[in-house]
Design an enzyme around this catalytic site. Structure first.
Site, short mmCIF file in Angstrom:
data_model
loop_
_atom_site.label_atom_id
_atom_site.label_comp_id
_atom_site.label_asym_id
_atom_site.label_seq_id
_atom_site.Cartn_x
_atom_site.Cartn_y
_atom_site.Cartn_z
N GLN A 1 0.85 -1.20 0.00
CA GLN A 1 0.00 0.00 0.00
C GLN A 1 0.88 1.25 0.00
O GLN A 1 0.38 2.36 -0.09
CB GLN A 1 -0.88 0.02 1.25
N ASP B 1 6.26 4.71 -1.38
CA ASP B 1 7.59 5.27 -1.14
C ASP B 1 8.70 4.64 -1.98
O ASP B 1 9.86 5.05 -1.88
CB ASP B 1 7.93 5.16 0.35
N HIS C 1 -1.48 1.50 -4.18
CA HIS C 1 -1.84 2.92 -4.04
C HIS C 1 -0.94 3.85 -4.85
O HIS C 1 -0.89 5.05 -4.57
CB HIS C 1 -1.83 3.34 -2.55
N CYS D 1 -4.71 16.21 -18.47
CA CYS D 1 -4.30 15.68 -19.78
C CYS D 1 -3.55 14.36 -19.69
O CYS D 1 -3.21 13.77 -20.71
CB CYS D 1 -3.49 16.70 -20.56
N CYS E 1 1.77 21.13 -14.99
CA CYS E 1 1.91 20.24 -16.14
C CYS E 1 2.64 20.98 -17.28
O CYS E 1 2.23 22.08 -17.65
CB CYS E 1 0.53 19.80 -16.61
N GLY F 1 3.05 -4.55 8.95
CA GLY F 1 2.98 -3.11 9.15
C GLY F 1 1.76 -2.43 8.55
O GLY F 1 1.87 -1.33 8.04
N THR F 2 0.62 -3.08 8.66
CA THR F 2 -0.61 -2.40 8.20
C THR F 2 -1.71 -2.55 9.24
O THR F 2 -1.85 -3.60 9.86
CB THR F 2 -1.10 -2.92 6.83
N ASN G 1 3.66 -7.14 13.36
CA ASN G 1 3.20 -5.80 13.75
C ASN G 1 3.43 -5.66 15.25
O ASN G 1 3.17 -6.61 15.99
CB ASN G 1 1.70 -5.66 13.42
N GLU H 1 1.62 -3.97 17.18
CA GLU H 1 0.31 -3.74 17.82
C GLU H 1 -0.73 -4.73 17.27
O GLU H 1 -0.58 -5.25 16.18
CB GLU H 1 -0.22 -2.33 17.47
#
Ligand code: OAD
Length: 254
Positions: free
Chosen positions: A102, A105, A120, A131, A152, A192-193, A218, A220
Protein backbone atom coordinates in the site's frame (compact mmCIF):
# COMPACT_ATOMS: atom_id res chain seq x y z
CA UNK A 1 9.70 -11.50 19.53
CA UNK A 2 9.73 -15.24 19.87
CA UNK A 3 12.34 -17.34 18.07
CA UNK A 4 9.94 -20.31 18.19
CA UNK A 5 7.36 -18.31 16.24
CA UNK A 6 9.93 -17.26 13.67
CA UNK A 7 10.98 -20.88 13.25
CA UNK A 8 7.36 -21.81 12.48
CA UNK A 9 7.16 -19.03 9.88
CA UNK A 10 10.55 -20.02 8.43
CA UNK A 11 9.39 -23.61 7.93
CA UNK A 12 6.08 -22.49 6.43
CA UNK A 13 7.91 -20.33 3.88
CA UNK A 14 10.35 -23.10 2.98
CA UNK A 15 7.49 -25.58 2.47
CA UNK A 16 5.12 -23.18 0.71
CA UNK A 17 4.97 -23.11 -3.07
CA UNK A 18 3.60 -19.61 -3.25
CA UNK A 19 4.20 -17.03 -0.56
CA UNK A 20 3.44 -13.34 -0.68
CA UNK A 21 4.01 -10.28 1.46
CA UNK A 22 1.37 -7.60 1.93
CA UNK A 23 2.80 -4.43 3.43
CA UNK A 24 1.69 -1.11 4.84
CA UNK A 25 3.20 2.06 6.24
CA UNK A 26 4.61 0.26 9.32
CA UNK A 27 7.33 -1.41 7.26
CA UNK A 28 8.77 1.99 6.39
CA UNK A 29 8.57 3.50 9.90
CA UNK A 30 12.13 2.38 10.62
CA UNK A 31 13.19 4.19 7.43
CA UNK A 32 12.01 7.42 9.07
CA UNK A 33 8.59 7.68 7.40
CA UNK A 34 5.87 8.03 10.06
CA UNK A 35 2.80 5.88 9.45
CA UNK A 36 -0.72 7.31 9.16
CA UNK A 37 -2.67 6.21 12.22
CA UNK A 38 -0.16 5.66 15.04
CA UNK A 39 0.42 8.48 17.50
CA UNK A 40 2.47 11.13 15.65
CA UNK A 41 1.22 9.71 12.33
CA UNK A 42 0.40 11.83 9.28
CA UNK A 43 -3.36 11.80 9.89
CA UNK A 44 -2.85 13.35 13.34
CA UNK A 45 -1.38 16.42 11.65
CA UNK A 46 -3.49 16.54 8.50
CA UNK A 47 -7.15 15.58 8.44
CA UNK A 48 -7.29 13.16 5.49
CA UNK A 49 -10.78 14.36 4.53
CA UNK A 50 -9.34 17.87 4.09
CA UNK A 51 -5.98 16.94 2.56
CA UNK A 52 -6.10 13.50 1.01
CA UNK A 53 -9.26 13.23 -1.08
CA UNK A 54 -9.45 13.75 -4.81
CA UNK A 55 -12.23 16.29 -4.25
CA UNK A 56 -9.99 18.30 -1.90
CA UNK A 57 -7.24 18.20 -4.52
CA UNK A 58 -9.56 19.40 -7.27
CA UNK A 59 -11.01 22.12 -5.03
CA UNK A 60 -7.76 23.48 -3.59
CA UNK A 61 -4.59 21.81 -4.94
CA UNK A 62 -2.34 24.47 -3.35
CA UNK A 63 -3.64 23.50 0.10
CA UNK A 64 -3.17 19.77 -0.55
CA UNK A 65 0.38 20.46 -1.78
CA UNK A 66 1.29 21.86 1.67
CA UNK A 67 0.86 18.29 2.94
CA UNK A 68 2.39 16.73 -0.18
CA UNK A 69 5.48 18.91 0.17
CA UNK A 70 6.03 17.71 3.74
CA UNK A 71 5.51 14.13 2.65
CA UNK A 72 7.92 14.59 -0.23
CA UNK A 73 10.66 15.84 2.11
CA UNK A 74 10.30 12.76 4.31
CA UNK A 75 10.10 10.34 1.36
CA UNK A 76 13.11 11.86 -0.36
CA UNK A 77 15.27 11.39 2.74
CA UNK A 78 14.24 7.76 3.34
CA UNK A 79 16.29 4.67 2.53
CA UNK A 80 15.13 1.05 2.67
CA UNK A 81 15.57 -0.65 6.03
CA UNK A 82 16.39 -4.30 6.85
CA UNK A 83 12.72 -5.30 6.49
CA UNK A 84 12.71 -4.17 2.85
CA UNK A 85 16.00 -5.86 2.06
CA UNK A 86 14.92 -8.96 4.00
CA UNK A 87 11.86 -9.37 1.75
CA UNK A 88 14.10 -8.91 -1.29
CA UNK A 89 16.36 -11.68 0.04
CA UNK A 90 13.35 -14.01 0.44
CA UNK A 91 12.43 -13.38 -3.19
CA UNK A 92 16.04 -14.07 -4.22
CA UNK A 93 15.85 -17.38 -2.35
CA UNK A 94 12.67 -18.17 -4.33
CA UNK A 95 10.66 -18.20 -1.10
CA UNK A 96 8.52 -15.17 -1.91
CA UNK A 97 6.72 -14.60 -5.19
CA UNK A 98 6.24 -10.89 -4.61
CA UNK A 99 5.17 -7.98 -2.47
CA UNK A 100 1.82 -6.22 -2.63
CA UNK A 101 2.26 -2.86 -0.99
CA UNK A 102 0.00 0.00 0.00
CA UNK A 103 3.08 2.19 0.27
CA UNK A 104 3.98 4.85 -2.24
CA UNK A 105 7.59 5.27 -1.14
CA UNK A 106 9.37 2.99 -3.66
CA UNK A 107 11.41 1.45 -0.83
CA UNK A 108 10.64 -2.17 -1.73
CA UNK A 109 12.16 -1.62 -5.16
CA UNK A 110 15.11 0.29 -3.67
CA UNK A 111 15.58 -2.55 -1.19
CA UNK A 112 15.93 -5.02 -4.07
CA UNK A 113 12.45 -6.53 -4.51
CA UNK A 114 11.71 -7.34 -8.15
CA UNK A 115 8.00 -8.12 -8.07
CA UNK A 116 6.16 -5.27 -6.39
CA UNK A 117 2.48 -4.50 -6.91
CA UNK A 118 1.76 -0.92 -5.90
CA UNK A 119 -1.86 -0.82 -4.78
CA UNK A 120 -1.84 2.92 -4.04
CA UNK A 121 0.59 4.14 -6.71
CA UNK A 122 4.05 5.67 -6.36
CA UNK A 123 4.98 9.21 -5.32
CA UNK A 124 8.05 9.25 -7.57
CA UNK A 125 5.82 10.17 -10.48
CA UNK A 126 3.52 13.16 -10.89
CA UNK A 127 0.53 13.04 -13.23
CA UNK A 128 -1.73 15.68 -14.69
CA UNK A 129 -5.35 14.90 -13.87
CA UNK A 130 -6.44 16.95 -16.89
CA UNK A 131 -4.30 15.68 -19.78
CA UNK A 132 -2.61 12.58 -18.32
CA UNK A 133 0.97 13.85 -18.80
CA UNK A 134 3.43 12.22 -16.35
CA UNK A 135 6.73 13.64 -15.07
CA UNK A 136 9.34 12.46 -12.56
CA UNK A 137 8.75 13.96 -9.11
CA UNK A 138 12.52 14.54 -8.82
CA UNK A 139 12.49 16.78 -11.92
CA UNK A 140 9.59 18.83 -10.57
CA UNK A 141 11.31 19.07 -7.14
CA UNK A 142 14.45 20.45 -8.78
CA UNK A 143 12.35 23.34 -10.12
CA UNK A 144 10.36 24.12 -6.95
CA UNK A 145 12.26 27.42 -6.44
CA UNK A 146 10.75 28.66 -9.72
CA UNK A 147 7.47 26.75 -9.72
CA UNK A 148 5.52 25.43 -6.75
CA UNK A 149 3.14 23.65 -6.83
CA UNK A 150 4.46 21.93 -9.96
CA UNK A 151 2.48 22.47 -13.16
CA UNK A 152 1.91 20.24 -16.14
CA UNK A 153 4.43 21.04 -18.91
CA UNK A 154 1.68 20.29 -21.42
CA UNK A 155 -1.44 22.09 -20.14
CA UNK A 156 -0.28 24.07 -17.04
CA UNK A 157 -2.69 22.29 -14.67
CA UNK A 158 -1.28 21.66 -11.16
CA UNK A 159 0.19 18.14 -11.13
CA UNK A 160 -0.78 15.41 -8.65
CA UNK A 161 1.52 12.68 -7.32
CA UNK A 162 0.65 9.37 -9.01
CA UNK A 163 -0.84 8.04 -5.79
CA UNK A 164 -4.38 7.04 -4.91
CA UNK A 165 -6.21 9.72 -2.96
CA UNK A 166 -9.41 8.88 -1.09
CA UNK A 167 -12.24 8.81 -3.61
CA UNK A 168 -10.02 7.60 -6.46
CA UNK A 169 -10.14 4.08 -7.87
CA UNK A 170 -7.28 1.64 -7.37
CA UNK A 171 -5.22 1.33 -10.59
CA UNK A 172 -6.98 -1.49 -12.48
CA UNK A 173 -3.88 -3.53 -13.25
CA UNK A 174 -2.58 -3.41 -9.67
CA UNK A 175 -5.98 -4.32 -8.33
CA UNK A 176 -6.50 -7.38 -10.52
CA UNK A 177 -2.88 -8.54 -10.10
CA UNK A 178 -3.05 -8.22 -6.32
CA UNK A 179 -6.36 -10.02 -5.95
CA UNK A 180 -5.20 -12.79 -8.33
CA UNK A 181 -1.95 -13.23 -6.38
CA UNK A 182 -3.81 -13.30 -3.05
CA UNK A 183 -6.13 -16.05 -4.34
CA UNK A 184 -3.27 -18.44 -5.05
CA UNK A 185 -1.01 -17.65 -2.10
CA UNK A 186 -0.41 -20.41 0.42
CA UNK A 187 1.38 -18.15 2.92
CA UNK A 188 0.93 -14.40 3.32
CA UNK A 189 3.15 -12.21 5.50
CA UNK A 190 1.08 -9.17 6.50
CA UNK A 191 3.55 -6.55 7.66
CA UNK A 192 2.98 -3.11 9.15
CA UNK A 193 -0.61 -2.40 8.20
CA UNK A 194 -3.65 -1.53 10.28
CA UNK A 195 -5.71 -3.11 7.45
CA UNK A 196 -8.56 -0.64 7.81
CA UNK A 197 -8.53 0.95 4.35
CA UNK A 198 -10.59 -0.88 1.73
CA UNK A 199 -10.18 -2.37 -0.79
CA UNK A 200 -6.55 -3.05 0.21
CA UNK A 201 -7.78 -4.48 3.50
CA UNK A 202 -9.57 -7.27 1.57
CA UNK A 203 -6.27 -8.70 0.32
CA UNK A 204 -5.41 -10.73 3.45
CA UNK A 205 -9.07 -11.75 3.76
CA UNK A 206 -9.10 -13.03 0.16
CA UNK A 207 -5.86 -14.93 0.81
CA UNK A 208 -7.26 -16.44 4.01
CA UNK A 209 -10.50 -17.51 2.29
CA UNK A 210 -8.43 -19.14 -0.44
CA UNK A 211 -6.61 -21.20 2.19
CA UNK A 212 -3.45 -19.19 2.87
CA UNK A 213 -1.68 -19.28 6.22
CA UNK A 214 -1.63 -15.67 7.42
CA UNK A 215 1.28 -14.34 9.46
CA UNK A 216 0.94 -10.87 10.92
CA UNK A 217 4.09 -8.92 11.78
CA UNK A 218 3.20 -5.80 13.75
CA UNK A 219 4.03 -4.37 17.18
CA UNK A 220 0.31 -3.74 17.82
CA UNK A 221 -2.98 -5.60 17.56
CA UNK A 222 -4.99 -4.94 14.39
CA UNK A 223 -8.39 -5.91 13.05
CA UNK A 224 -6.69 -8.96 11.51
CA UNK A 225 -5.06 -10.23 14.70
CA UNK A 226 -7.96 -12.23 16.10
CA UNK A 227 -9.92 -13.62 13.17
CA UNK A 228 -7.67 -13.56 10.12
CA UNK A 229 -4.11 -14.08 11.32
CA UNK A 230 -3.07 -17.68 11.97
CA UNK A 231 0.03 -16.42 13.72
CA UNK A 232 0.84 -12.95 15.02
CA UNK A 233 4.44 -12.02 15.63
CA UNK A 234 4.68 -8.89 17.75
CA UNK A 235 7.56 -6.54 17.07
CA UNK A 236 9.16 -4.23 14.56
CA UNK A 237 9.46 -5.28 10.95
CA UNK A 238 13.04 -3.99 10.73
CA UNK A 239 14.03 -6.49 13.42
CA UNK A 240 11.68 -9.40 12.72
CA UNK A 241 12.10 -9.74 8.95
CA UNK A 242 15.92 -10.02 9.07
CA UNK A 243 15.61 -12.42 12.04
CA UNK A 244 13.23 -14.53 9.93
CA UNK A 245 15.68 -14.52 7.01
CA UNK A 246 18.42 -15.62 9.41
CA UNK A 247 16.26 -18.55 10.61
CA UNK A 248 15.55 -19.56 7.03
CA UNK A 249 19.18 -19.38 5.96
CA UNK A 250 20.19 -21.47 8.94
CA UNK A 251 17.52 -24.10 8.14
CA UNK A 252 18.54 -24.17 4.47
CA UNK A 253 22.20 -24.64 5.34
CA UNK A 254 21.51 -27.80 7.39
P1 OAD B 1 -1.50 2.72 9.21
O1 OAD B 1 -0.84 3.95 9.73
O2 OAD B 1 -2.98 2.68 9.22
O3 OAD B 1 -0.97 1.44 10.01
C1 OAD B 1 0.40 1.23 10.22
C2 OAD B 1 0.59 -0.06 10.98
O4 OAD B 1 1.98 -0.30 11.10
C3 OAD B 1 0.01 -0.06 12.39
O5 OAD B 1 -0.74 -1.24 12.59
C4 OAD B 1 1.24 -0.02 13.29
O6 OAD B 1 1.05 -0.74 14.51
C5 OAD B 1 2.25 -0.73 12.41
N1 OAD B 1 3.66 -0.40 12.69
C6 OAD B 1 4.18 0.74 13.20
N2 OAD B 1 5.52 0.65 13.29
C7 OAD B 1 5.86 -0.57 12.81
C8 OAD B 1 7.09 -1.25 12.64
N3 OAD B 1 8.27 -0.71 12.98
N4 OAD B 1 7.07 -2.51 12.13
C9 OAD B 1 5.89 -3.09 11.79
N5 OAD B 1 4.69 -2.48 11.92
C10 OAD B 1 4.68 -1.24 12.43
O7 OAD B 1 -0.90 2.48 7.73
P2 OAD B 1 -1.50 1.55 6.56
O8 OAD B 1 -2.14 0.35 7.11
O9 OAD B 1 -0.42 1.37 5.57
O10 OAD B 1 -3.89 5.12 1.91
O11 OAD B 1 -2.59 2.51 5.97
C11 OAD B 1 -3.32 2.09 4.86
C12 OAD B 1 -3.64 3.25 3.98
O12 OAD B 1 -4.21 4.29 4.76
C13 OAD B 1 -2.44 3.92 3.34
O13 OAD B 1 -1.97 3.24 2.19
C14 OAD B 1 -2.97 5.28 3.01
C15 OAD B 1 -3.68 5.56 4.33
O14 OAD B 1 -4.72 6.45 4.27
C16 OAD B 1 -4.21 6.17 1.16
O15 OAD B 1 -3.74 7.27 1.35
C17 OAD B 1 -5.18 5.84 0.08
Amino acid sequence: MSIAQLQVVAKKLIESKNSLAFTGAGISVESGIPDFRSSGGLWEKFNPMEYATIDAFKRDPEKVWTMLREMDKVLEAADPNPAHSGLARLEELNLLSGVITQNIDNLHQEGGSQTVVEFHGNARRLVCIKCGQAVAAADARARWQEEFPPRCPNCQQIMKPDVVLFGEPIPAEASSLAMGMAQVASVMLVIGTSAVVAPASYIPVVAKKSGAFIVEINPEDTVLSQEIADLTVRGKAGELVPALVEQIESLLSK
